[in-house]
Design a protein around this motif. Structure first.
Motif, PDB file in Angstrom:
ATOM      1  N   ARG A  84       0.882  -1.170   0.000  1.00  0.00           N
ATOM      2  CA  ARG A  84       0.000   0.000   0.000  1.00  0.00           C
ATOM      3  C   ARG A  84       0.915   1.214   0.000  1.00  0.00           C
ATOM      4  NH1 ARG A  84      -5.103   1.057   1.035  1.00  0.00           N
ATOM      5  NH2 ARG A  84      -5.717  -0.888   2.047  1.00  0.00           N
ATOM      6  N   ARG A  91      -4.203   6.811   2.172  1.00  0.00           N
ATOM      7  CA  ARG A  91      -5.567   6.332   1.863  1.00  0.00           C
ATOM      8  C   ARG A  91      -6.597   7.335   2.388  1.00  0.00           C
ATOM      9  NH1 ARG A  91      -8.453   0.474   3.385  1.00  0.00           N
ATOM     10  NH2 ARG A  91     -10.543   1.090   2.707  1.00  0.00           N
ATOM     11  N   GLU A 107     -11.066   4.429  -1.901  1.00  0.00           N
ATOM     12  CA  GLU A 107      -9.640   4.231  -2.179  1.00  0.00           C
ATOM     13  C   GLU A 107      -9.322   3.716  -3.581  1.00  0.00           C
ATOM     14  OE1 GLU A 107      -7.635   1.003  -0.296  1.00  0.00           O
ATOM     15  OE2 GLU A 107      -9.365  -0.285  -0.424  1.00  0.00           O
ATOM     16  N   ASN A 146      -3.436  -2.681  -4.807  1.00  0.00           N
ATOM     17  CA  ASN A 146      -4.417  -1.823  -5.465  1.00  0.00           C
ATOM     18  C   ASN A 146      -3.785  -0.511  -5.907  1.00  0.00           C
ATOM     19  OD1 ASN A 146      -7.040  -2.935  -5.716  1.00  0.00           O
ATOM     20  ND2 ASN A 146      -7.205  -3.000  -3.493  1.00  0.00           N
ATOM     21  N   CYS A 168      -8.153 -10.015  -7.486  1.00  0.00           N
ATOM     22  CA  CYS A 168      -8.970  -9.270  -6.531  1.00  0.00           C
ATOM     23  C   CYS A 168      -9.793 -10.264  -5.724  1.00  0.00           C
ATOM     24  CB  CYS A 168      -9.903  -8.346  -7.301  1.00  0.00           C
ATOM     25  SG  CYS A 168     -11.146  -7.550  -6.266  1.00  0.00           S
ATOM     26  N   ASP A 169      -9.972  -9.985  -4.432  1.00  0.00           N
ATOM     27  CA  ASP A 169     -10.732 -10.918  -3.599  1.00  0.00           C
ATOM     28  C   ASP A 169     -12.214 -10.564  -3.474  1.00  0.00           C
ATOM     29  OD1 ASP A 169     -10.902  -8.784  -1.878  1.00  0.00           O
ATOM     30  OD2 ASP A 169      -9.809  -9.729  -0.238  1.00  0.00           O
ATOM     31  N   MET A 170     -12.640  -9.469  -4.133  1.00  0.00           N
ATOM     32  CA  MET A 170     -14.028  -9.034  -3.894  1.00  0.00           C
ATOM     33  C   MET A 170     -15.064  -9.999  -4.464  1.00  0.00           C
ATOM     34  SD  MET A 170     -15.391  -6.669  -2.129  1.00  0.00           S
ATOM     35  CE  MET A 170     -16.926  -7.340  -1.535  1.00  0.00           C
ATOM     36  N   HIS A 199     -13.022  -4.167  -9.891  1.00  0.00           N
ATOM     37  CA  HIS A 199     -13.948  -3.353  -9.076  1.00  0.00           C
ATOM     38  C   HIS A 199     -14.996  -2.689  -9.966  1.00  0.00           C
ATOM     39  CE1 HIS A 199     -11.083  -2.982  -5.351  1.00  0.00           C
ATOM     40  NE2 HIS A 199     -11.364  -4.233  -5.681  1.00  0.00           N
ATOM     41  N   ARG A 249     -15.019  -8.915   7.479  1.00  0.00           N
ATOM     42  CA  ARG A 249     -14.764  -7.472   7.490  1.00  0.00           C
ATOM     43  C   ARG A 249     -15.521  -6.754   6.385  1.00  0.00           C
ATOM     44  NH1 ARG A 249     -11.220  -5.904   3.401  1.00  0.00           N
ATOM     45  NH2 ARG A 249     -10.520  -7.798   2.396  1.00  0.00           N
ATOM     46  N   TRP A 255     -19.294  -0.309   4.981  1.00  0.00           N
ATOM     47  CA  TRP A 255     -19.560  -1.261   3.893  1.00  0.00           C
ATOM     48  C   TRP A 255     -21.028  -1.689   3.880  1.00  0.00           C
ATOM     49  CZ3 TRP A 255     -16.278  -4.463   0.531  1.00  0.00           C
ATOM     50  CH2 TRP A 255     -14.996  -3.931   0.389  1.00  0.00           C
ATOM     51  N   ARG A 297     -13.586   5.157   5.484  1.00  0.00           N
ATOM     52  CA  ARG A 297     -13.217   3.741   5.652  1.00  0.00           C
ATOM     53  C   ARG A 297     -11.767   3.600   6.174  1.00  0.00           C
ATOM     54  NH1 ARG A 297     -15.377  -1.386   6.409  1.00  0.00           N
ATOM     55  NH2 ARG A 297     -13.775  -2.875   5.822  1.00  0.00           N
ATOM     56  N   VAL A 301     -10.743   1.281   9.274  1.00  0.00           N
ATOM     57  CA  VAL A 301      -9.755   0.196   9.201  1.00  0.00           C
ATOM     58  C   VAL A 301      -8.645   0.413  10.225  1.00  0.00           C
ATOM     59  CG1 VAL A 301      -7.994  -0.873   7.719  1.00  0.00           C
ATOM     60  CG2 VAL A 301     -10.270  -0.396   6.794  1.00  0.00           C
ATOM     61  N   ARG A 305      -9.038  -3.184  12.048  1.00  0.00           N
ATOM     62  CA  ARG A 305      -8.101  -4.224  11.600  1.00  0.00           C
ATOM     63  C   ARG A 305      -6.663  -3.914  12.007  1.00  0.00           C
ATOM     64  NH1 ARG A 305      -9.333  -4.385   6.427  1.00  0.00           N
ATOM     65  NH2 ARG A 305      -7.508  -3.404   5.499  1.00  0.00           N
TER      66      ARG A 305
HETATM   67  C1  G6P Z   1     -12.006  -5.682  -1.009  1.00  0.00           C
HETATM   68  C2  G6P Z   1     -11.380  -5.346  -2.316  1.00  0.00           C
HETATM   69  C3  G6P Z   1      -9.963  -4.916  -2.119  1.00  0.00           C
HETATM   70  C4  G6P Z   1      -9.850  -3.786  -1.132  1.00  0.00           C
HETATM   71  C5  G6P Z   1     -10.537  -4.161   0.150  1.00  0.00           C
HETATM   72  C6  G6P Z   1     -10.628  -2.979   1.083  1.00  0.00           C
HETATM   73  O1  G6P Z   1     -11.455  -6.841  -0.476  1.00  0.00           O
HETATM   74  O2  G6P Z   1     -11.414  -6.401  -3.217  1.00  0.00           O
HETATM   75  O3  G6P Z   1      -9.421  -4.575  -3.354  1.00  0.00           O
HETATM   76  O4  G6P Z   1      -8.498  -3.520  -0.865  1.00  0.00           O
HETATM   77  O5  G6P Z   1     -11.832  -4.625  -0.083  1.00  0.00           O
HETATM   78  O6  G6P Z   1     -11.030  -3.428   2.325  1.00  0.00           O
HETATM   79  P1  G6P Z   1     -10.830  -2.550   3.622  1.00  0.00           P
HETATM   80  O7  G6P Z   1     -11.324  -3.415   4.716  1.00  0.00           O
HETATM   81  O8  G6P Z   1      -9.349  -2.242   3.689  1.00  0.00           O
HETATM   82  O9  G6P Z   1     -11.646  -1.320   3.394  1.00  0.00           O
END
Ligand code: G6P
Ligand code: NAD
Ligand code: MN
Length: 454
Positions: A84, A91, A107, A146, A168-170, A199, A249, A255, A297, A301, A305
């Protein structure tokens, strides 16, 4: 087998290491290396990483923690990148500056994503060059850093032959939520089709053990007016509740609005399941209205986290006990570790990857970086070709794609005009003058991170 994690001080490192160690036999991994520019942060994270490897899993995997590139990359097989650039402090700027001007503060979407992209393009190219110089010639970089969309376009343009796969994990996080909503325990039996940019995409079909469950999902969303399972809502996933680790999360804090937004989008456009991130574009006015410009956000975080991680590490050092809140392990780490397994063992498992279009979506440009399903084998992704996409989605994607391409060109050429065009073209920005005001403030905030724009 050596896996190097770039951004070793990340809040996600311990979870990813756990996923790797749980696949120790399939990956035949002997050593994990952490590399970061911030030695202090990384050394702290390494304490809990060592706990995972040596105490929790007794893995026998060697851990190396370094800020020296040669030591980090030498003979590495896989490089997992998750840096990052500018950390949470930047951010916060990415999210708060646009909001001051009435634009979405996010972000990776809109102005925030463009700003984050300007910081990350050259550091990511450096990762590729370092891998080329020191890693095994058969190296793979699996990149989470990212904004993945902009990063992948820059890599395509500047280092077209690099062995890098951007992910990407989304989408997988959305599938986790879908499974929970429909009470499906064996999520691995869900198969889906998807197309878009990172995204910025849509699920076009979702099947469970061969049965089309898109209709059931639509009914669920229409009945509950949100895509969040009761179990998550009861757990106070809603607003004003700080995200807690150990739970999903993706369902916490602000979110909440994106899961509510899925209902709002599907009520109008019921054919597909949108990626949660499309809310920032399709409902930009409303997302600005319910944002708190003084607490975004990034703050959530940092207060959850990040704080849980470092408090948890301190507590471990005092008591020898690792609290379950310390770090999250699950889908995020599994997704990248499973991708490495598929590459190494030629499994042809199905993933979503961000890759050059090359005709996969017939009515998108050949050189667009698109996010689509692919089977993964030892030579990389074998992409599954898509049908022509409808005009609405294609129009949105072209606007977003060209905004991101202009940003990359502007960054490489140092062109203020191209970067201003990228900001102006973005759907989250209402006018050229607003784009200019945001950009000028971001140039000030990003001194030392962005190339000079003329
Ligand atoms: C998802 C998206 C990621 C992003 C993250 C942010 O997992 O796929 O690209 O970085 O969310 O999550 P956060 O908890 O850091 O806002
Ligand atoms: P974090 O700030 O906790 O960790 C990032 C680390 O990167 C920090 O320790 C920082 O010092 C380090 N870093 C910064 N610049 C670096 C450089 N040039 N070289 C090496 N290290 C560098 O952030 P986080 O919230 O844990 O997220 C880490 C990254 O993963 C971010 O880019 C985030 O957007 C990304 N992420 C992506 C996805 C996805 O779906 N693609 C999902 C989750 C997180
Ligand atoms: Mn992502």
């Amino acid at each position: 087998m050596i896996i190097t994690i770039v951004g070793g001080g990340s809040t996600f490192t311990a979870g990813i290491v756990k996923s790797i160690a749980l696949r120790k036999d399939e990956l035949e991994v002997d050593e994990i290396r952490l590399f970061d520019l911030d030695a202090e942060r990384q050394n702290k994270v390494a304490v809990v990483v060592k706990y995972v490897l040596d105490v929790e899993l007794k893995s026998g995997i060697k851990l190396t923690v370094t800020t020296d590139k040669e030591e980090a990359y030498k003979d590495a097989d896989f490089i997992f990148a998750q840096m990052r650039v500018g950390k949470y402090a930047m951010r916060e700027m990415d999210e708060k500056i646009p909001l001051k001007h009435g634009c979405v503060g996010q972000e990776t979407c809109g102005c925030g994503g463009l700003a984050y992209g300007m910081r990350t393009i050259f550091p990511m190219i450096e990762v590729i060059d370092d891998a080329e110089k020191w890693a095994k010639p058969s190296y793979w970089i699996l990149n989470y850093s990212n904004p993945a969309s902009i990063v992948s376009e820059a890599c395509r343009k500047l280092r077209p032959n690099a062995r890098i796969i951007n992910i990407c994990d989304m989408p997988i996080a959305i599938i986790d939520v879908v499974a929970a909503a429909l009470n499906i325990k064996d999520r691995e039996n869900i198969v889906y089709d998807y197309f878009g940019l990172n995204h910025f995409g849509w699920f076009t079909s979702i099947e469970y053990k061969g049965e089309d469950i898109m209709g059931k999902l639509r009914d669920y969303v229409m009945e509950h007016e949100i895509l969040l399972p009761d179990a998550y809502l009861k757990d106070k996933a809603a607003l004003n509740v700080k995200p807690k680790e150990g739970q999903n999360r993706h369902t916490k804090g602000s979110w909440y609005y994106v899961w509510k937004g899925i209902y709002e989008i599907m009520a109008n456009f019921p054919e597909t399941l949108p990626n949660t991130y499309l809310n920032y574009y399709l409902q930009c006015k409303e997302f600005v209205e319910h944002s708190d410009p003084t607490h975004t956000r990034a703050n959530e975080v940092m207060e959850s986290r990040e704080k849980n991680l470092f408090d948890g590490i301190d507590k471990y050092l005092e008591t020898g006990i690792v609290d379950e809140k310390t770090f999250y392990a699950g889908s995020h780490g599994d997704w990248i570790a499973d991708l490495a397994v598929a590459l190494k063992n030629d499994t042809k498992a199905r993933f979503l990857v961000i890759t050059e279009n090359r005709g996969t979506i017939p009515n998108m440009p050949y050189d667009a970086m698109v996010e689509v399903p692919a089977y993964i084998g030892k030579n990389g992704p074998e992409v599954i070709s898509q049908k022509e996409i409808p005009l609405f989605e294609q129009g949105l994607m072209m606007q977003q794609l060209n905004s991101e391409k202009l940003l990359v060109e502007g960054c490489i050429e140092g062109s203020y005009e191209k970067v201003l065009k990228a900001f102006t073209l973005n759907k989250t920005v209402p006018s050229m003058n607003v784009a200019k005001a945001v950009l000028d403030e971001m140039i000030e905030a990003n001194k030392g991170f962005w190339p000079e724009l003329k």
